[in-house]
Design an enzyme around this catalytic site. Structure first.
Site, PDB file in Angstrom:
ATOM      1  N   GLU A 196     -15.477  -3.173 -20.207  1.00 56.88           N
ATOM      2  CA  GLU A 196     -16.694  -3.942 -19.884  1.00 56.88           C
ATOM      3  C   GLU A 196     -17.883  -3.375 -20.654  1.00 56.88           C
ATOM      4  O   GLU A 196     -17.987  -2.165 -20.805  1.00 56.88           O
ATOM      5  CB  GLU A 196     -16.987  -3.825 -18.382  1.00 56.88           C
ATOM      6  CG  GLU A 196     -15.931  -4.484 -17.515  1.00 56.88           C
ATOM      7  CD  GLU A 196     -16.180  -4.251 -16.029  1.00 56.88           C
ATOM      8  OE1 GLU A 196     -17.237  -3.695 -15.668  1.00 56.88           O
ATOM      9  OE2 GLU A 196     -15.326  -4.619 -15.232  1.00 56.88           O
TER      10      GLU A 196
ATOM     11  N   ASP B 244     -13.438 -10.395 -11.979  1.00 59.15           N
ATOM     12  CA  ASP B 244     -14.774  -9.788 -11.943  1.00 59.15           C
ATOM     13  C   ASP B 244     -14.737  -8.372 -12.524  1.00 59.15           C
ATOM     14  O   ASP B 244     -15.771  -7.762 -12.720  1.00 59.15           O
ATOM     15  CB  ASP B 244     -15.268  -9.740 -10.490  1.00 59.15           C
ATOM     16  CG  ASP B 244     -16.703  -9.238 -10.359  1.00 59.15           C
ATOM     17  OD1 ASP B 244     -17.588  -9.788 -11.050  1.00 59.15           O
ATOM     18  OD2 ASP B 244     -16.955  -8.294  -9.577  1.00 59.15           O
TER      19      ASP B 244
ATOM     20  N   GLY C 158     -19.310  -7.890  -7.907  1.00 58.36           N
ATOM     21  CA  GLY C 158     -18.738  -7.905  -6.551  1.00 58.36           C
ATOM     22  C   GLY C 158     -19.695  -7.400  -5.487  1.00 58.36           C
ATOM     23  O   GLY C 158     -19.797  -7.963  -4.396  1.00 58.36           O
ATOM     24  N   SER C 159     -20.415  -6.329  -5.785  1.00 63.95           N
ATOM     25  CA  SER C 159     -21.302  -5.737  -4.766  1.00 63.95           C
ATOM     26  C   SER C 159     -22.764  -6.137  -4.974  1.00 63.95           C
ATOM     27  O   SER C 159     -23.658  -5.573  -4.334  1.00 63.95           O
ATOM     28  CB  SER C 159     -21.172  -4.213  -4.790  1.00 63.95           C
ATOM     29  OG  SER C 159     -21.409  -3.711  -6.091  1.00 63.95           O
TER      30      SER C 159
ATOM     31  N   ARG D 152     -10.792  -3.149 -10.405  1.00 62.36           N
ATOM     32  CA  ARG D 152     -10.990  -2.514 -11.700  1.00 62.36           C
ATOM     33  C   ARG D 152     -10.041  -3.146 -12.722  1.00 62.36           C
ATOM     34  O   ARG D 152      -8.859  -3.358 -12.436  1.00 62.36           O
ATOM     35  CB  ARG D 152     -10.701  -1.010 -11.621  1.00 62.36           C
ATOM     36  CG  ARG D 152     -11.795  -0.176 -10.947  1.00 62.36           C
ATOM     37  CD  ARG D 152     -13.085  -0.149 -11.758  1.00 62.36           C
ATOM     38  NE  ARG D 152     -14.107   0.729 -11.195  1.00 62.36           N
ATOM     39  CZ  ARG D 152     -15.086   0.322 -10.375  1.00 62.36           C
ATOM     40  NH1 ARG D 152     -15.170  -0.947  -9.998  1.00 62.36           N
ATOM     41  NH2 ARG D 152     -15.976   1.193  -9.940  1.00 62.36           N
TER      42      ARG D 152
ATOM     43  N   ASP E  82       0.873  -1.182   0.000  1.00 63.95           N
ATOM     44  CA  ASP E  82       0.000   0.000   0.000  1.00 63.95           C
ATOM     45  C   ASP E  82       0.906   1.227   0.000  1.00 63.95           C
ATOM     46  O   ASP E  82       2.127   1.101   0.035  1.00 63.95           O
ATOM     47  CB  ASP E  82      -0.912  -0.027   1.251  1.00 63.95           C
ATOM     48  CG  ASP E  82      -2.272   0.603   0.943  1.00 63.95           C
ATOM     49  OD1 ASP E  82      -2.275   1.671   0.304  1.00 63.95           O
ATOM     50  OD2 ASP E  82      -3.307   0.034   1.313  1.00 63.95           O
TER      51      ASP E  82
ATOM     52  N   HIS F 110     -18.701  -8.518 -13.261  1.00 62.84           N
ATOM     53  CA  HIS F 110     -18.673  -7.323 -12.393  1.00 62.84           C
ATOM     54  C   HIS F 110     -19.860  -7.314 -11.405  1.00 62.84           C
ATOM     55  O   HIS F 110     -20.725  -6.445 -11.459  1.00 62.84           O
ATOM     56  CB  HIS F 110     -18.675  -6.027 -13.227  1.00 62.84           C
ATOM     57  CG  HIS F 110     -18.192  -4.834 -12.441  1.00 62.84           C
ATOM     58  ND1 HIS F 110     -17.370  -3.873 -12.960  1.00 62.84           N
ATOM     59  CD2 HIS F 110     -18.424  -4.455 -11.157  1.00 62.84           C
ATOM     60  CE1 HIS F 110     -17.119  -2.947 -12.046  1.00 62.84           C
ATOM     61  NE2 HIS F 110     -17.755  -3.288 -10.930  1.00 62.84           N
TER      62      HIS F 110
HETATM   63  C1  DGY Z   1     -18.290  -0.015  -7.246  1.00 62.45           C
HETATM   64  O1  DGY Z   1     -19.067   0.346  -6.360  1.00 62.45           O
HETATM   65  O2  DGY Z   1     -17.294   0.629  -7.553  1.00 62.45           O
HETATM   66  C2  DGY Z   1     -18.632  -1.282  -7.966  1.00 62.45           C
HETATM   67  O3  DGY Z   1     -17.622  -1.647  -8.837  1.00 62.45           O
HETATM   68  C3  DGY Z   1     -19.936  -1.136  -8.718  1.00 62.45           C
HETATM   69  O4  DGY Z   1     -19.904  -0.001  -9.475  1.00 62.45           O
END
Ligand code: DGY
Length: 321
Positions: free
Chosen positions: A269, A264, A289-290, A240, A179, A287
């Site tokens: 995309e 993902d 993930g959330s 990303r 980091d 994509h």
């Molecule tokens: C985010 O919240 O950045 C996710 O990738 C969905 O857009």
């Protein structure tokens, strides 16, 4: 005529979020969930004081310049905001917010799924069963890589990276991270810090990407850096696509330098490089993930909290510009 602020909502949002929006705002919804191209986005923003977009809408400097004067805030339904030219927004005095924290658990869950799915050849196995081509069992059949006890390198030990580290500890994984700076011991929880990414890569049986896409991180995982990983390492990206170089990643997967990848987040995309789908050693998700019901609601409410603060004349909690 309503005196509520007009908000352009670019995509279909969860019912509970749209319901709350309707109480306090004159919301221009998108019930068909159509994807607005640049010109349509600008046109629809006429008369709106705020826009509630997703990462699917791109606010380049050019778009920001053409947005109607009355638009004062872009309250993103996303934690990532690489789809917004933040400098152009600042220059125009446009407030920009995101939705951090609320999606860390869901994204970390999916990261674990990518890690395990890639290591245990989930795509191949699923295809075999679904196509009815599964014929036999033998000790040599579909042998994958064990996750338990392996070394996991986390690129970006931020909100999502920290939850991934916690979940991975449940698999007795040894955590390494790179980091901007070393984090306090209570955040590290024993994770090993590397000031230079290049020093961490040789110890990563698994490498998981959790940093933001910025000009500095774009193409960070290139041929030279993939070469530093141990042979057969597993690469995971739920952040990303911009952070990996497609050609370099595909080449590393084709040559066997990488054992597998769980992905993902992609470049371009949803029109991703078709070679990803042709490779047997990729575990690919679109994509998501959330994408849990709980998290989608929480993201919407967080975006609304930011709008509420802004229109109450307060500083939005998640202001990024
Ligand atoms: C985010 O919240 O950045 C996710 O990738 C969905 O857009």
């Amino acid at each position: 005529m309503s005196d509520k602020p007009v908000i352009l909502v670019t995509r279909k949002l969860p019912e509970a979020v749209e319901k709350r929006l309707g109480l306090d705002y004159d919301a221009r919804l998108n019930p068909d969930d159509a994807l607005y191209a640049k010109d349509e986005l600008i046109e629809r923003a006429k008369g709106a004081q705020g826009i509630l977009p997703c990462h699917t809408e791109h606010f380049s400097a050019d778009v920001i310049e053409q947005l109607p004067e009355e638009v004062k805030i872009i309250a993103n339904f996303s934690v990532g905001y690489d789809h917004v030219d933040v400098e152009a927004a600042k220059k125009r005095g446009l407030v920009v917010t995101n939705t951090p924290d609320v999606l860390s658990d869901a994204t970390a869950e999916l990261t674990m799924m990518l890690m395990i799915g890639a290591a245990r050849r989930a795509s191949e196995g699923e295809r075999l069963v679904r196509s009815r081509e599964w014929k036999d069992w033998s000790p040599a059949f579909m042998v994958g890589t064990q996750v338990t006890g392996k070394r996991l390198g986390i690129l970006g030990l931020g909100r999502v990276g920290q939850v991934v580290a916690k979940r991975a500890r449940g698999f007795n994984m040894e955590i390494h991270y790179h980091d901007f700076q070393k984090l306090p011991p209570e955040v590290e929880e024993g994770a090993v810090f590397y000031e230079n990414l290049e020093d961490m890569l040789p110890v990563c049986d698994f490498l998981s990407i959790h940093c933001n896409a910025t000009p500095e991180t774009t193409g960070l995982m290139n041929t030279e850096r993939f070469a530093l990983l141990p042979d057969g390492a597993i690469f995971v990206n739920a952040a990303r696509g911009a952070i990996h170089d497609d050609d370099a990643l595909i080449e590393a997967l084709q040559s066997g330098k990488l054992g597998a990848a769980g992905i993902d987040a992609y470049n371009n995309e949803p029109n991703i490089d078709p070679r990803f789908a042709e490779l047997p050693n990729t575990f690919l998700m679109p994509h998501i993930g959330s994408a849990t019901a709980e998290t989608r609601d929480a993201m919407g409410f967080r975006a609304l909290d930011n709008l509420d603060a802004f229109f109450a004349g307060k500083e939005p909690g998640d202001r990024v510009a």
